[in-house]
Design an enzyme around this catalytic site. Structure first.
Site, PDB file in Angstrom:
ATOM      1  N   PHE A  16      -1.279   0.274  -1.175  1.00  0.00           N
ATOM      2  CA  PHE A  16       0.100   0.033  -0.727  1.00  0.00           C
ATOM      3  C   PHE A  16       1.104   0.241  -1.874  1.00  0.00           C
ATOM      4  O   PHE A  16       1.974   1.125  -1.816  1.00  0.00           O
ATOM      5  CB  PHE A  16       0.141  -1.389  -0.146  1.00  0.00           C
ATOM      6  CG  PHE A  16       1.477  -2.034  -0.056  1.00  0.00           C
ATOM      7  CD1 PHE A  16       2.583  -1.351   0.440  1.00  0.00           C
ATOM      8  CD2 PHE A  16       1.637  -3.365  -0.457  1.00  0.00           C
ATOM      9  CE1 PHE A  16       3.827  -1.976   0.533  1.00  0.00           C
ATOM     10  CE2 PHE A  16       2.873  -3.995  -0.356  1.00  0.00           C
ATOM     11  CZ  PHE A  16       3.969  -3.297   0.124  1.00  0.00           C
ATOM     12  N   ILE A  17       0.982  -0.541  -2.941  1.00  0.00           N
ATOM     13  CA  ILE A  17       1.984  -0.461  -4.018  1.00  0.00           C
ATOM     14  C   ILE A  17       1.783   0.811  -4.840  1.00  0.00           C
ATOM     15  O   ILE A  17       2.748   1.521  -5.159  1.00  0.00           O
ATOM     16  CB  ILE A  17       1.925  -1.728  -4.906  1.00  0.00           C
ATOM     17  CG1 ILE A  17       2.261  -2.971  -4.050  1.00  0.00           C
ATOM     18  CG2 ILE A  17       2.898  -1.616  -6.080  1.00  0.00           C
ATOM     19  CD1 ILE A  17       2.111  -4.306  -4.758  1.00  0.00           C
ATOM     20  N   TYR A 149      -9.066 -15.225  -7.155  1.00  0.00           N
ATOM     21  CA  TYR A 149      -8.146 -14.090  -7.354  1.00  0.00           C
ATOM     22  C   TYR A 149      -7.095 -14.453  -8.414  1.00  0.00           C
ATOM     23  O   TYR A 149      -6.850 -13.691  -9.351  1.00  0.00           O
ATOM     24  CB  TYR A 149      -7.482 -13.750  -6.014  1.00  0.00           C
ATOM     25  CG  TYR A 149      -6.331 -12.767  -6.122  1.00  0.00           C
ATOM     26  CD1 TYR A 149      -6.570 -11.399  -6.261  1.00  0.00           C
ATOM     27  CD2 TYR A 149      -5.003 -13.204  -6.082  1.00  0.00           C
ATOM     28  CE1 TYR A 149      -5.516 -10.502  -6.360  1.00  0.00           C
ATOM     29  CE2 TYR A 149      -3.951 -12.315  -6.174  1.00  0.00           C
ATOM     30  CZ  TYR A 149      -4.206 -10.966  -6.318  1.00  0.00           C
ATOM     31  OH  TYR A 149      -3.160 -10.079  -6.422  1.00  0.00           O
ATOM     32  N   ASN A 178       4.615 -11.813  -3.367  1.00  0.00           N
ATOM     33  CA  ASN A 178       4.524 -11.367  -1.958  1.00  0.00           C
ATOM     34  C   ASN A 178       5.325 -10.103  -1.623  1.00  0.00           C
ATOM     35  O   ASN A 178       6.427 -10.179  -1.100  1.00  0.00           O
ATOM     36  CB  ASN A 178       4.957 -12.500  -1.020  1.00  0.00           C
ATOM     37  CG  ASN A 178       3.954 -13.622  -1.088  1.00  0.00           C
ATOM     38  OD1 ASN A 178       4.039 -14.457  -1.986  1.00  0.00           O
ATOM     39  ND2 ASN A 178       2.988 -13.640  -0.200  1.00  0.00           N
TER      40      ASN A 178
HETATM   41  N1  LIG Z   1       0.858  -6.847  -2.243  1.00  0.00           N
HETATM   42  C1  LIG Z   1       1.232  -7.964  -2.848  1.00  0.00           C
HETATM   43  O1  LIG Z   1       1.956  -8.788  -2.268  1.00  0.00           O
HETATM   44  C2  LIG Z   1       0.816  -8.253  -4.261  1.00  0.00           C
HETATM   45  C3  LIG Z   1       1.251  -9.462  -4.848  1.00  0.00           C
HETATM   46  C4  LIG Z   1       0.860  -9.753  -6.147  1.00  0.00           C
HETATM   47  C5  LIG Z   1       0.088  -8.840  -6.863  1.00  0.00           C
HETATM   48  N2  LIG Z   1      -0.331  -7.696  -6.264  1.00  0.00           N
HETATM   49  C6  LIG Z   1      -1.161  -6.766  -7.053  1.00  0.00           C
HETATM   50  O2  LIG Z   1      -0.600  -5.469  -6.967  1.00  0.00           O
HETATM   51  C7  LIG Z   1      -1.637  -4.490  -7.036  1.00  0.00           C
HETATM   52  C8  LIG Z   1      -1.543  -3.552  -5.836  1.00  0.00           C
HETATM   53  O3  LIG Z   1      -1.731  -4.318  -4.642  1.00  0.00           O
HETATM   54  P1  LIG Z   1      -1.601  -3.715  -3.185  1.00  0.00           P
HETATM   55  O4  LIG Z   1      -0.917  -4.723  -2.354  1.00  0.00           O
HETATM   56  O5  LIG Z   1      -1.089  -2.325  -3.263  1.00  0.00           O
HETATM   57  O6  LIG Z   1      -3.128  -3.711  -2.747  1.00  0.00           O
HETATM   58  P2  LIG Z   1      -4.051  -2.531  -2.146  1.00  0.00           P
HETATM   59  O7  LIG Z   1      -5.329  -3.186  -1.797  1.00  0.00           O
HETATM   60  O8  LIG Z   1      -3.310  -1.777  -1.114  1.00  0.00           O
HETATM   61  O9  LIG Z   1      -4.253  -1.595  -3.421  1.00  0.00           O
HETATM   62  C9  LIG Z   1      -5.263  -1.783  -4.378  1.00  0.00           C
HETATM   63  C10 LIG Z   1      -5.974  -0.454  -4.552  1.00  0.00           C
HETATM   64  O10 LIG Z   1      -6.980  -0.584  -5.562  1.00  0.00           O
HETATM   65  C11 LIG Z   1      -8.101   0.181  -5.138  1.00  0.00           C
HETATM   66  N3  LIG Z   1      -9.293  -0.346  -5.824  1.00  0.00           N
HETATM   67  C12 LIG Z   1      -9.944  -1.526  -5.554  1.00  0.00           C
HETATM   68  N4  LIG Z   1     -10.993  -1.652  -6.370  1.00  0.00           N
HETATM   69  C13 LIG Z   1     -11.010  -0.556  -7.158  1.00  0.00           C
HETATM   70  C14 LIG Z   1     -11.860  -0.118  -8.216  1.00  0.00           C
HETATM   71  N5  LIG Z   1     -12.916  -0.864  -8.599  1.00  0.00           N
HETATM   72  N6  LIG Z   1     -11.612   1.065  -8.819  1.00  0.00           N
HETATM   73  C15 LIG Z   1     -10.551   1.827  -8.412  1.00  0.00           C
HETATM   74  N7  LIG Z   1      -9.707   1.463  -7.420  1.00  0.00           N
HETATM   75  C16 LIG Z   1      -9.931   0.285  -6.812  1.00  0.00           C
HETATM   76  C17 LIG Z   1      -8.148  -0.010  -3.635  1.00  0.00           C
HETATM   77  O11 LIG Z   1      -8.900   0.999  -2.984  1.00  0.00           O
HETATM   78  C18 LIG Z   1      -6.671   0.026  -3.270  1.00  0.00           C
HETATM   79  O12 LIG Z   1      -6.231   1.336  -2.965  1.00  0.00           O
HETATM   80  C19 LIG Z   1      -2.945  -5.271  -7.094  1.00  0.00           C
HETATM   81  O13 LIG Z   1      -3.339  -5.400  -8.441  1.00  0.00           O
HETATM   82  C20 LIG Z   1      -2.566  -6.627  -6.536  1.00  0.00           C
HETATM   83  O14 LIG Z   1      -3.421  -7.640  -7.011  1.00  0.00           O
HETATM   84  C21 LIG Z   1       0.013  -7.375  -4.991  1.00  0.00           C
END
Ligand SMILES: NC(=O)c1ccc[n+]([C@@H]2O[C@H](COP(=O)([O-])OP(=O)(O)OC[C@H]3O[C@@H](n4cnc5c(N)ncnc54)[C@H](O)[C@@H]3O)[C@@H](O)[C@H]2O)c1
Length: 323
Positions: A16-17, A149, A178
């Site tokens: 997503f991000i 987490y 979030n």
């Molecule tokens: N979405 C939120 O609200 C939020 C809030 C706080 C922090 N975050 C952090 O932001 C980042 C992006 O989050 P997101 O919401 O886009 O999540 P997401 O799950 O859509 O994206 C994470 C990506 O990492 C990839 N991934 C997972 N394990 C992997 C590995 N071992 N090697 C390579 N790729 C791997 C997944 O396939 C996925 O595409 C993450 O680190 C998440 O912890 C997100």
């Protein structure tokens, strides 16, 4: 550091991000390598990026050091988004969460230092604060994560700071609050907004874990992307910064706002048991990010929701009235 013409790596680029960040980096003229193991990400998120000659995608895992050493050869800056991202799944599988988030991040830091990467921007999370009562959350408050987490994100922040201190690698951790917006999955573990949007489209009532009085600082994806660009461009490192909208809303109020916006006031709110690992209240004090990187969110929750819903209806050809 100006990002135009820089060689940039986005880990978790199909997520997503990561995919939203990739698109923006390409738009401003960076050369981008996207890395993802597609555990949770989707290649269709990179549909536009893959048409751009300045983008390359590599399927691989951040736990594979040889793969990272190869990818990082000519990289100037890394945006580290790849992670085990589900709080409830981390409660069920703490070892897997630790393996991807902590071991994977340590691997990335080691490879980056060996390959003379200039800077790493790390996607941390408001979950590091845990359920401490003081609000808003400030970066120097005690951090007492209550989920595996959250613990893993805290460990990664500490590694970011240690690598800055010990090896002089420029690192910066952004604590996201979030995030919501285009390409967020409506799976059981993704953000509540994406899940509710899916239910609204199917004319289903909205489910709330707990009494709905828990509050969150829902932050629009475009503001999170902007914070990442600023974090890269400003000459700052070794810091941890909150990235949020800076305005809390309860889930009850959010649900009402969404039902109003989508003209679905007939749908009900169904209350169910709270989820283990979920925190009660959370919102960001963003004054440090404002001061250090000039971060100022452009979207309030209503503007963000409208922008997201309009994008969704257009993309998936959904007929939903947006007020
Ligand atoms: N979405 C939120 O609200 C939020 C809030 C706080 C922090 N975050 C952090 O932001 C980042 C992006 O989050 P997101 O919401 O886009 O999540 P997401 O799950 O859509 O994206 C994470 C990506 O990492 C990839 N991934 C997972 N394990 C992997 C590995 N071992 N090697 C390579 N790729 C791997 C997944 O396939 C996925 O595409 C993450 O680190 C998440 O912890 C997100």
């Amino acid at each position: 550091m100006k990002l135009k013409d820089k060689n940039v790596l986005v880990t978790g680029a199909a997520g997503f991000i990561g995919s939203n960040l990739t698109d923006k980096l390409l738009e401003i003229g960076a050369e981008v390598i996207g890395l993802d193991n597609l555990f949770n990400g989707r290649i269709e998120n990179l549909e536009e990026a893959l048409k751009n000659k300045n983008f390359q995608f590599h399927k691989g895992d951040i736990r594979d050091i040889n793969f990272l050493l190869d990818i990082l050869k000519d990289i100037d800056i890394v945006f580290h988004e790849a992670a085990f991202t589900s709080v409830p799944q981390s409660v069920k599988m703490p070892e897997s969460c630790n393996d991807v988030n902590v071991n994977g991040t340590l691997n990335l830091l080691n490879a980056a230092r060996k390959k003379d990467v200039e800077k790493i921007i790390f996607a941390s999370s408001s979950s590091v604060y845990g359920d401490t009562p003081t609000l808003p959350k400030k970066e120097d408050m005690p951090r007492l994560p209550i989920s595996p987490y959250g613990v893993s994100k805290l460990a990664c922040e500490a590694y970011m700071q240690a690598f800055h201190q010990v090896y002089g690698l420029k690192t910066l951790s952004l604590r996201y609050f979030n995030v919501f917006g285009p390409r967020q999955k409506d799976s059981p573990y993704s953000g509540v907004i994406a899940i509710w949007l899916g239910r609204i489209i199917n004319n289903e009532d909205l489910i709330i874990f707990g009494d709905g009085e828990q509050s969150r600082d829902f932050t629009y994806i475009k503001d999170v992307v902007q914070a990442n660009l600023m974090a890269a461009e400003y000459d700052v490192s070794g810091e941890i910064l909150n990235v949020g909208a800076g305005s809390p809303i309860t889930l009850n109020d959010l649900a009402k706002l969404i039902l109003n916006l989508t003209d679905k006031k007939n749908l009900k709110l169904i209350y169910t048991d709270p989820r283990p690992g979920d925190i009660l209240h959370s919102y960001a004090d963003i004054s440090k990010a404002k001061k250090i990187i000039g971060f100022q969110p452009e979207y309030d929750q209503e503007q963000g929701l409208r922008d997201y819903f309009i994008w969704y209806c257009k993309k998936y050809n959904v007929n939903l009235k947006i007020n």
